[in-house]
Design a protein around this motif. Structure first.
Motif, mmCIF file in Angstrom:
data_model
loop_
_atom_site.group_PDB
_atom_site.id
_atom_site.type_symbol
_atom_site.label_atom_id
_atom_site.label_comp_id
_atom_site.label_asym_id
_atom_site.label_seq_id
_atom_site.Cartn_x
_atom_site.Cartn_y
_atom_site.Cartn_z
ATOM 1 N N VAL A 140 0.845 -1.198 0.000
ATOM 2 C CA VAL A 140 0.000 0.000 0.000
ATOM 3 C C VAL A 140 0.878 1.246 0.000
ATOM 4 O O VAL A 140 1.829 1.351 0.763
ATOM 5 C CB VAL A 140 -0.949 0.022 1.223
ATOM 6 N N LYS A 141 0.511 2.194 -0.869
ATOM 7 C CA LYS A 141 1.152 3.505 -0.890
ATOM 8 C C LYS A 141 0.167 4.500 -0.309
ATOM 9 O O LYS A 141 -0.997 4.548 -0.715
ATOM 10 C CB LYS A 141 1.533 3.920 -2.312
ATOM 11 N N TYR A 142 0.651 5.282 0.650
ATOM 12 C CA TYR A 142 -0.153 6.305 1.295
ATOM 13 C C TYR A 142 0.350 7.667 0.813
ATOM 14 O O TYR A 142 1.558 7.921 0.787
ATOM 15 C CB TYR A 142 -0.006 6.222 2.812
ATOM 16 N N TYR A 143 -0.590 8.530 0.454
ATOM 17 C CA TYR A 143 -0.247 9.847 -0.062
ATOM 18 C C TYR A 143 -0.939 10.913 0.776
ATOM 19 O O TYR A 143 -2.106 10.785 1.123
ATOM 20 C CB TYR A 143 -0.715 10.001 -1.512
ATOM 21 N N TRP A 144 -0.202 11.964 1.090
ATOM 22 C CA TRP A 144 -0.760 13.134 1.762
ATOM 23 C C TRP A 144 -0.204 14.357 1.062
ATOM 24 O O TRP A 144 0.976 14.383 0.676
ATOM 25 C CB TRP A 144 -0.358 13.159 3.242
ATOM 26 N N GLN A 145 -1.036 15.369 0.878
ATOM 27 C CA GLN A 145 -0.591 16.565 0.164
ATOM 28 C C GLN A 145 -1.275 17.804 0.704
ATOM 29 O O GLN A 145 -2.484 17.806 0.938
ATOM 30 C CB GLN A 145 -0.933 16.412 -1.321
ATOM 31 N N GLY A 146 -0.509 18.864 0.906
ATOM 32 C CA GLY A 146 -1.040 20.181 1.219
ATOM 33 C C GLY A 146 -0.624 21.114 0.100
ATOM 34 O O GLY A 146 0.528 21.075 -0.332
ATOM 35 N N GLN A 147 -1.554 21.904 -0.413
ATOM 36 C CA GLN A 147 -1.182 22.821 -1.496
ATOM 37 C C GLN A 147 -1.933 24.128 -1.372
ATOM 38 O O GLN A 147 -3.031 24.184 -0.818
ATOM 39 C CB GLN A 147 -1.410 22.195 -2.866
ATOM 40 N N THR A 148 -1.298 25.178 -1.887
ATOM 41 C CA THR A 148 -1.906 26.503 -1.868
ATOM 42 C C THR A 148 -1.268 27.350 -2.962
ATOM 43 O O THR A 148 -0.338 26.898 -3.649
ATOM 44 C CB THR A 148 -1.739 27.171 -0.488
ATOM 45 N N ASN A 149 -1.741 28.578 -3.105
ATOM 46 C CA ASN A 149 -1.132 29.506 -4.047
ATOM 47 C C ASN A 149 0.331 29.704 -3.653
ATOM 48 O O ASN A 149 0.644 29.804 -2.471
ATOM 49 C CB ASN A 149 -1.840 30.866 -4.009
ATOM 50 N N SER A 150 1.197 29.772 -4.641
ATOM 51 C CA SER A 150 2.634 29.895 -4.347
ATOM 52 C C SER A 150 2.947 31.116 -3.493
ATOM 53 O O SER A 150 3.802 31.054 -2.613
ATOM 54 C CB SER A 150 3.424 29.944 -5.657
ATOM 55 N N LYS A 151 2.254 32.221 -3.724
ATOM 56 C CA LYS A 151 2.514 33.435 -2.948
ATOM 57 C C LYS A 151 2.149 33.256 -1.474
ATOM 58 O O LYS A 151 2.655 33.968 -0.618
ATOM 59 C CB LYS A 151 1.744 34.618 -3.532
ATOM 60 N N GLU A 152 1.248 32.324 -1.164
ATOM 61 C CA GLU A 152 0.792 32.126 0.209
ATOM 62 C C GLU A 152 1.415 30.902 0.876
ATOM 63 O O GLU A 152 1.125 30.628 2.042
ATOM 64 C CB GLU A 152 -0.732 31.979 0.219
ATOM 65 N N PHE A 153 2.258 30.164 0.169
ATOM 66 C CA PHE A 153 2.810 28.931 0.722
ATOM 67 C C PHE A 153 3.563 29.179 2.019
ATOM 68 O O PHE A 153 3.464 28.402 2.960
ATOM 69 C CB PHE A 153 3.710 28.224 -0.297
ATOM 70 N N LYS A 154 4.294 30.273 2.100
ATOM 71 C CA LYS A 154 5.054 30.574 3.323
ATOM 72 C C LYS A 154 4.137 30.694 4.532
ATOM 73 O O LYS A 154 4.537 30.418 5.651
ATOM 74 C CB LYS A 154 5.901 31.832 3.152
ATOM 75 N N ASP A 155 2.880 31.097 4.306
ATOM 76 C CA ASP A 155 1.917 31.221 5.401
ATOM 77 C C ASP A 155 1.325 29.876 5.811
ATOM 78 O O ASP A 155 0.703 29.787 6.865
ATOM 79 C CB ASP A 155 0.778 32.161 5.000
ATOM 80 N N HIS A 156 1.484 28.852 4.990
ATOM 81 C CA HIS A 156 0.892 27.541 5.262
ATOM 82 C C HIS A 156 1.928 26.456 5.537
ATOM 83 O O HIS A 156 1.561 25.361 5.933
ATOM 84 C CB HIS A 156 0.035 27.100 4.067
#
Length: 168
Positions: A138-154
């Motif tokens: 089994v492969k488990y995947y997790w991802q968080g994404q946002t606008n590049s300009k706001e990535f530092k805030d997330h």
């Protein structure tokens, strides 16, 4: 050495420097402004099919889950482009190449002690943090994404959630 080869090598060096400086700028401001506080309320998503779980901010909204129950997507109320996704899938035995598996470096460990591969993909519009954990077939995947300009805030928020990822 020919002029064409020198030009090609110079372009490679410049490309590496530019991408390294860009990445450093993004991470230098990783403060999670407005998203990280001691008052943050959390919920826990538990996947009934594959047995993984992780915390997410309680004010985020869940999108409709796929019929096969292999994952989930949460969306931030403040920004519909800020999402957290998680899913799992069984690999077919013929797709598992032992030589390929040996080449994968594990550069991340969860609080539970699970080793995985964390990759940050920086693009002009969207930046994502992706975690992949392999357990048996089994492969488990997790991802968080946002606008590049706001990535530092997330960044800190995404990183924290990834560290809390568990498999039962």
């Amino acid at each position: 050495m020919s002029t064409a080869v020198k030009t090609c090598k110079l372009r490679q060096v410049i490309s590496l420097l530019v991408s390294g400086v860009g990445t450093a700028i993004i991470f230098s401001g990783c403060s999670a402004n407005g998203f990280w506080s001691s008052a943050q309320k959390w919920e826990t998503y538990r996947n009934p099919r594959y047995g993984f779980e992780f915390p997410y901010p309680s004010h985020w909204t869940s999108l409709a889950s796929p019929d096969n129950n292999d994952g989930v997507t949460f969306v931030a109320l403040q920004n519909q482009n800020t999402v957290i996704r998680a899913w799992a899938a069984k690999e077919l035995p013929e797709l598992q190449n032992p030589e390929t598996l040996k080449q994968i470096d594990h550069n991340f460990e969860t609080v539970q002690g699970l080793s995985g591969l964390m990759v940050i993909e920086v693009n002009p519009q969207i930046t994502s943090m992706k975690l992949t954990i392999t357990q048996g077939q089994v492969k488990y995947y997790w991802q968080g994404q946002t606008n590049s300009k706001e990535f530092k805030d997330h960044y800190r928020l995404f990183y924290y959630i990834a560290t809390q990822y568990k498999i039962r």
